[in-house]
Design a protein around this motif. Structure first.
Motif, short mmCIF file in Angstrom:
data_model
loop_
_atom_site.label_atom_id
_atom_site.label_comp_id
_atom_site.label_asym_id
_atom_site.label_seq_id
_atom_site.Cartn_x
_atom_site.Cartn_y
_atom_site.Cartn_z
N LEU A 89 0.83 -1.21 0.00
CA LEU A 89 0.00 0.00 0.00
C LEU A 89 0.86 1.25 0.00
N LEU A 90 1.86 1.30 0.85
CA LEU A 90 2.71 2.48 0.98
C LEU A 90 3.55 2.73 -0.26
N SER A 91 3.75 1.69 -1.09
CA SER A 91 4.51 1.88 -2.33
C SER A 91 3.72 2.67 -3.37
N GLY A 92 2.41 2.83 -3.14
CA GLY A 92 1.58 3.56 -4.08
C GLY A 92 0.98 2.70 -5.18
N LYS A 93 1.18 1.37 -5.10
CA LYS A 93 0.64 0.48 -6.13
C LYS A 93 -0.86 0.25 -5.98
N ALA A 94 -1.40 0.55 -4.81
CA ALA A 94 -2.82 0.36 -4.55
C ALA A 94 -3.41 1.62 -3.95
N HIS A 95 -4.68 1.86 -4.21
CA HIS A 95 -5.36 3.01 -3.62
C HIS A 95 -5.74 2.76 -2.17
N MET A 96 -5.97 1.51 -1.82
CA MET A 96 -6.40 1.17 -0.47
C MET A 96 -6.08 -0.30 -0.20
N ALA A 97 -6.10 -0.67 1.07
CA ALA A 97 -5.88 -2.05 1.49
C ALA A 97 -7.15 -2.55 2.17
N ALA A 98 -7.64 -3.68 1.72
CA ALA A 98 -8.80 -4.34 2.32
C ALA A 98 -8.39 -5.77 2.58
N ALA A 99 -7.79 -6.01 3.74
CA ALA A 99 -7.14 -7.30 3.97
C ALA A 99 -7.36 -7.81 5.39
N GLY A 100 -8.48 -7.46 5.99
CA GLY A 100 -8.75 -7.93 7.34
C GLY A 100 -7.78 -7.36 8.35
N LEU A 101 -7.45 -6.08 8.20
CA LEU A 101 -6.43 -5.46 9.05
C LEU A 101 -7.03 -4.92 10.36
N SER A 102 -6.40 -5.29 11.47
CA SER A 102 -6.74 -4.67 12.75
C SER A 102 -6.15 -3.28 12.80
N VAL A 103 -6.84 -2.40 13.51
CA VAL A 103 -6.36 -1.01 13.65
C VAL A 103 -5.43 -0.97 14.85
N THR A 104 -4.13 -0.93 14.59
CA THR A 104 -3.14 -0.92 15.66
C THR A 104 -2.35 0.39 15.67
N ASP A 105 -1.76 0.70 16.80
CA ASP A 105 -0.96 1.92 16.91
C ASP A 105 0.22 1.90 15.94
N SER A 106 0.85 0.73 15.79
CA SER A 106 2.01 0.66 14.89
C SER A 106 1.60 0.93 13.45
N ARG A 107 0.45 0.45 13.05
CA ARG A 107 -0.02 0.70 11.68
C ARG A 107 -0.48 2.14 11.49
N ARG A 108 -1.02 2.74 12.52
CA ARG A 108 -1.48 4.13 12.42
C ARG A 108 -0.33 5.10 12.16
#
Length: 484
Positions: A89-108
């Motif tokens: 996602l951060l590489s810019g290859k996708a507009h969004m990630a929909a992958a069953g991701l939990s909302v964690t402080d490290s990801r935020r």
């Protein structure tokens, strides 16, 4: 502008906008200009996979609905592990990630998250027969393994901070379903799994148990790059809130996580009651369809009971309908206009079952041919073909149900479904499906044996023989237990 690729023009227009402006246009505008929503996800039962009728999975259903609402095409890009989702996602290859991701402080720290579309409980899982941890201190001295760079590894790090004697390991090569298998096999003592993944895997690892709930109602959400602003995020939130209010979210969750009820055995008394109260109305139609297709009417009746409990107006959350629960695609293939018309449904189901039997190789004899055809009726012919390929790789006999029934559940495990042509399938379902129908068939035979001296039909490619020493419901159930 004949011969000009309109999508190419859209890409060029967006590129010009990006190149001539001091800042790029909002992400939502970029998606609309391109006519394409790019989503990164994982190939997994809780996210996205190729099913009997094409792409499927809870994440896929939702993002496809979102793309449809935007009026753009959906492009799915998959990665092999949860650890690869955020970098992609951060590489810019996708507009969004929909992958069953939990909302964690490290990801935020790296991404923005939208409105939670689901919540999961986070389980500490152990194997029945081993000592159950009843509090966090009981983890000390046990072998704990979790998926690397996941919310579960963040959770273990926080537990270690509070309990320094806890020892645990991260595995960068395996997913949660693989670690649950390791627990079931006794290779590790404990792992962490979200409730959605655990509920799926326990179908073929019945010794798995929840020791502790480490978190309750952990939110799952779609993720977006921080540098992209909130235009797409805000529009997706509107969509998800609307889907929640309309019941669409509940429908998706029921489709993928409510399947356990489908395979509950009804008691013998309830079955006999339905045999007496519901079947007489439809029995002539089952007999008519049997005569047309050369199939035992009692088998067709057993299929109908498994599918709908002999209810002509039955409708599942996935949209299949009628006594034989035909999909719209199957009804179209069979030229059936009304799936809830009993005669159309029963004749259509009989023809579809006969077609599955015809597609199997000639060398497959009875009763295996019938069991494999039933599995195809349930999960799709191509997934059964994949399971037969796995049996060949394992050195078994792909023409026998006993071997194929062991291979079908492997289609839910990445190490196997990644090797076959048609990918992931909820392979435990056709095994349970076939075994249920065998049980119902045996009981119907027992209830109807006084009508004829013929216990079974031989010789026809669509009929089969079931050896049984005692034709009682109790012995039929006992026989079924030996088939599990």
């Amino acid at each position: 502008m004949q011969g000009v690729d309109l999508r190419l023009i859209s890409y060029v227009l967006v590129a010009l906008l990006v190149g001539t402006c001091s800042s790029p246009p909002p992400l939502l505008d970029q998606v609309l200009h391109l006519g394409e929503l790019r989503v990164v996800t994982r190939n997994a039962p809780t996210t996205y996979y190729i099913g009997q009728e094409g792409p499927a999975g809870p994440e896929f259903d939702l993002v496809q609905d979102f793309a449809d609402e935007l009026g753009v095409e959906l492009r799915i890009d998959t990665v092999d592990s949860v650890a690869e989702v955020m970098p992609y996602l951060l590489s810019g290859k996708a507009h969004m990630a929909a992958a069953g991701l939990s909302v964690t402080d490290s990801r935020r720290r790296f991404a923005d998250f939208g409105h939670p579309y689901n919540t999961v409980d986070v389980h500490l899982v152990y194997r029945l027969g081993t000592v159950r941890p009843r509090e966090i201190q009981d983890i000390i001295g046990r072998k704990v393994e979790v998926v690397a760079n996941s919310s579960h590894s963040d959770l273990m790090a926080s537990l270690e901070a509070a309990y320094p004697d806890i020892e645990w390991a991260e595995n960068a090569d395996l997913e949660v379903r693989d670690l649950l298998e390791k627990v079931a096999l006794g290779e590790i003592d404990l792992t962490i799994a979200d409730s959605t993944a655990f509920n799926i895997q326990r179908h073929f690892y019945p010794d798995l148990r929840v020791a502790l709930d480490l978190e309750l109602d952990d939110p799952l959400a779609w993720a977006y790059r921080k540098d992209d602003g909130h235009s797409l995020l805000a529009r997706a939130d509107e969509f998800l809130i609307g889907a929640q209010r309309s019941g669409r979210l509940a429908q998706v969750n029921d489709r993928y996580y409510g399947h356990a009820e489908k395979f509950d055995y009804v008691g013998t008394r309830a079955f006999i009651r339905h045999f007496e109260s519901r079947l007489p109305r439809f029995r002539p139609l089952f007999e008519q369809a049997a005569a047309e297709t050369g199939t035992d009417w009692r088998l067709l009746a057993a299929i109908g009971y498994q599918e709908s409990h002999w209810r002509s107006k039955a409708v599942s959350p996935t949209g299949v309908r009628g006594i034989m629960m035909l999909t719209q695609a199957t009804a179209d293939y069979l030229d059936i206009d009304d799936r809830q018309d009993p005669e159309s449904s029963i004749v259509g189901g009989a023809r579809y079952f006969a077609r599955q039997s015809e597609r199997l190789p000639d060398e497959i004899g009875e009763p295996d041919r019938t069991w494999l055809a039933l599995a195809s009726y349930n999960v799709g012919f191509n997934h059964v073909k994949d399971a037969r390929q796995i049996v060949e790789w394992q050195g078994g006999d792909p023409n026998t149900w006993v071997d194929v029934s062991k291979a079908l559940p492997l289609l839910a495990r990445k190490k196997w479904y990644s090797l076959v042509d048609y990918g992931y399938a909820r392979g435990w379902e056709p095994v349970l499906y076939v075994n249920n129908i065998r049980r119902y068939y045996n009981i119907i035979r027992w209830l109807t044996e006084t009508e004829s001296n013929e216990d079974s039909l031989d010789g026809d490619t669509n009929t089969f023989e079931v050896a049984q020493s005692d034709s009682s419901p109790e012995s039929a159930a006992a026989d079924e237990e030996t088939l599990q």
